[in-house]
Scaffold this motif. Structure first.
Motif: not given
Lengths: 148, 335
Positions: A57, A87, B112, B123-124, B126
């Motif tokens: 982060w 992001q 996300f 976070f991305h 998936n």
């Protein structure tokens, strides 16, 4: 990102208190008890992973800060801020908006960005859940995951 | 008063094994998460520097997303309906239709976009699995296996999460068990689950997979400070640890969960060898933990005497050695 509230807990690895990074979410994990049997238990996450998560982060925050500066001096459009704060890379942003990535790269240039049509801006506005006025006015709203 | 659907939610350490175990339990078959993880051949190791996540190489400690579900769909008596979509509205319509028919539905989503996730984890990524078991107004009732209790998610947010883009894009993937056997006996499937994991860990000719992959990573990691510079090396190292700890594996990249599966199997089959292998895998897991702890100290620049990249590589190599011996033993047993 703002400081996380939560439970400070002693960190056996570095001998210092670490704020809880998961907003107090208790997660389940497997480990062994004294008799060497595998058991399931609930806790706030293992310290090392919280540390490396925070490191990730800090890296993101650093790039957001750099992006804000670039937007302020006018070397990139405010789209660059929204992309970085979420992001994303130009390639990922292109996938989300159904455009080619070189087009997205062009939109990062202020000169081109200022001349974008409503339809294109609408795509970005929907994705980042902001208004078109925010995008044209250069308003830098916090990223989706930091809102309410 | 509106009818409130229920679901036997049980919090899990890993999303996919948790979803499968919860879905099966909903059909009246008692199964633990570790059992689902083992039978589904969830354990793995792979280091894929040519696939990048946030610009860092992909390290995985478990099998490819969807593996556990696929294994279960192949078991006799289980019928799994699986679909992906191009169109968002169709995907949501189909979800509503299946829910209305009374089936809880497993979904692959991108974390996300899930508003109920703690933001530190957004976070991305998936390949997160969850179960939707009902809808009230515009909210879906969600049993997300990594959360202590069921949560709610607004329809537009869920739609976004189902159509996240990027690596491992879910494309609206949904699945549910249309049929399950009346009585399910785990015992015949334990051996094939173990065999599958042994093959993945030992049998690949590809040097980036299994115990060879661990050694490969050790070789790469040693050279990171020289090749990438201090700052990038630290980022890479932090990433390896982050992947190892991917939500609630207790610090040993799924080794402890597989050990729990071996232990349960040992009790079911009354097989001492499995019990011993479980203990040996726990020992390997402890080494992984030491590795992560030392790596974190290096990341935070709070090193103790003896902490170095070479030392880390040494730890990885002993992990590989231990795992190799465990899986060789298991492989002989499983035949």
């Amino acid at each position: 990102m703002a400081e996380h509230g939560g439970f400070p807990s002693a960190d056996p690895m570095t001998d210092e208190a670490e704020p809880d990074i998961n907003d107090g979410l208790r997660i389940v994990s497997y480990s062994t008890n004294r008799e060497g049997r595998c058991i399931r238990h609930q806790d706030h996450g293992w310290q090392p992973v919280n540390i490396v998560n925070r490191q990730a982060w800090q890296e993101i925050e650093k790039s957001i800060g750099a992006s804000k500066k670039k937007v302020a001096v006018g070397s990139v459009s405010c789209l660059h801020y929204y992309m970085t704060a979420h992001q994303m890379t130009p390639a990922l942003l292109a996938r989300y908006t159904g455009q080619s990535s070189w087009l997205v790269r062009l939109h990062l240039v202020p000169f081109i960005y200022k001349r974008l049509g409503r339809a294109t801006l609408q795509k970005y506005a929907e994705l980042f859940q902001v208004s078109i006025a925010d995008l044209t006015g250069g308003e830098l709203r916090p990223p989706i995951y930091c809102r309410g | 008063m509106e009818y409130e659907p229920t679901f036997p939610h049980r919090q899990s350490a890993h999303c996919e094994s948790g979803v499968v175990a919860n879905l099966i339990r909903q059909r009246g078959i008692e199964i633990s998460e570790a059992m689902a993880f083992g039978i589904g051949r969830g354990l793995f190791f792979g280091y894929f520097p040519f696939i990048r996540i946030n610009g860092l190489p992909l390290v995985t400690y478990r099998s490819v997303a969807g593996q556990i579900i696929r294994q279960f769909s192949r078991l006799p008596g289980f019928t799994l309906q699986r679909q992906t979509f191009r169109d968002r509205d169709r995907a949501m319509g189909e979800l509503d239709a299946v829910l209305a028919a009374g089936h809880p539905v497993g979904l692959q989503t991108g974390v996300f976009w899930l508003p109920y996730f703690p933001r530190a984890l957004r976070f991305h990524f998936n390949a997160h699995n969850l179960v939707v078991y009902g809808k009230q107004g515009e909210d879906y009732l969600v049993s997300d296996p990594v959360f202590p209790a069921p949560v709610r998610c607004a329809a537009p947010d869920l739609a976004r999460a189902r159509f996240a883009s990027g690596a491992l894009a879910p494309r609206g993937k949904m699945y549910y068990f249309a049929a399950t056997p009346e009585h399910f006996d785990c015992r015949p499937h334990l051996r094939s689950g173990i065999r599958g994991v042994c093959r993945a860990m030992l049998g690949s000719r590809f040097p980036l997979i299994g115990t060879r992959g661990i050694r490969f990573l050790a070789g790469r990691l040693e050279r990171w400070p020289a090749r990438l510079g201090r700052e990038r090396a630290i980022l890479h190292l932090g990433h390896v640890v982050r992947m190892q700890e991917e939500i609630g594996t207790g610090g040993a990249g799924f080794r402890f969960m597989f050990a729990a599966f071996l232990q349960e199997s040992a009790e079911m089959l009354r097989e001492q060898l499995l019990q011993d292998s479980s203990a040996a895998l726990v020992a390997a897991g402890d080494l992984w933990r030491d590795f992560a702890a030392m790596a974190t100290r290096i990341c935070k620049e709070r090193t103790r005497p003896g902490d170095s990249y070479d030392e880390l590589a040494g730890l990885l190599r002993s992990c590989a050695d231990r795992e190799e011996s465990v899986f060789r033993t298991l492989n002989r047993w499983a035949g």
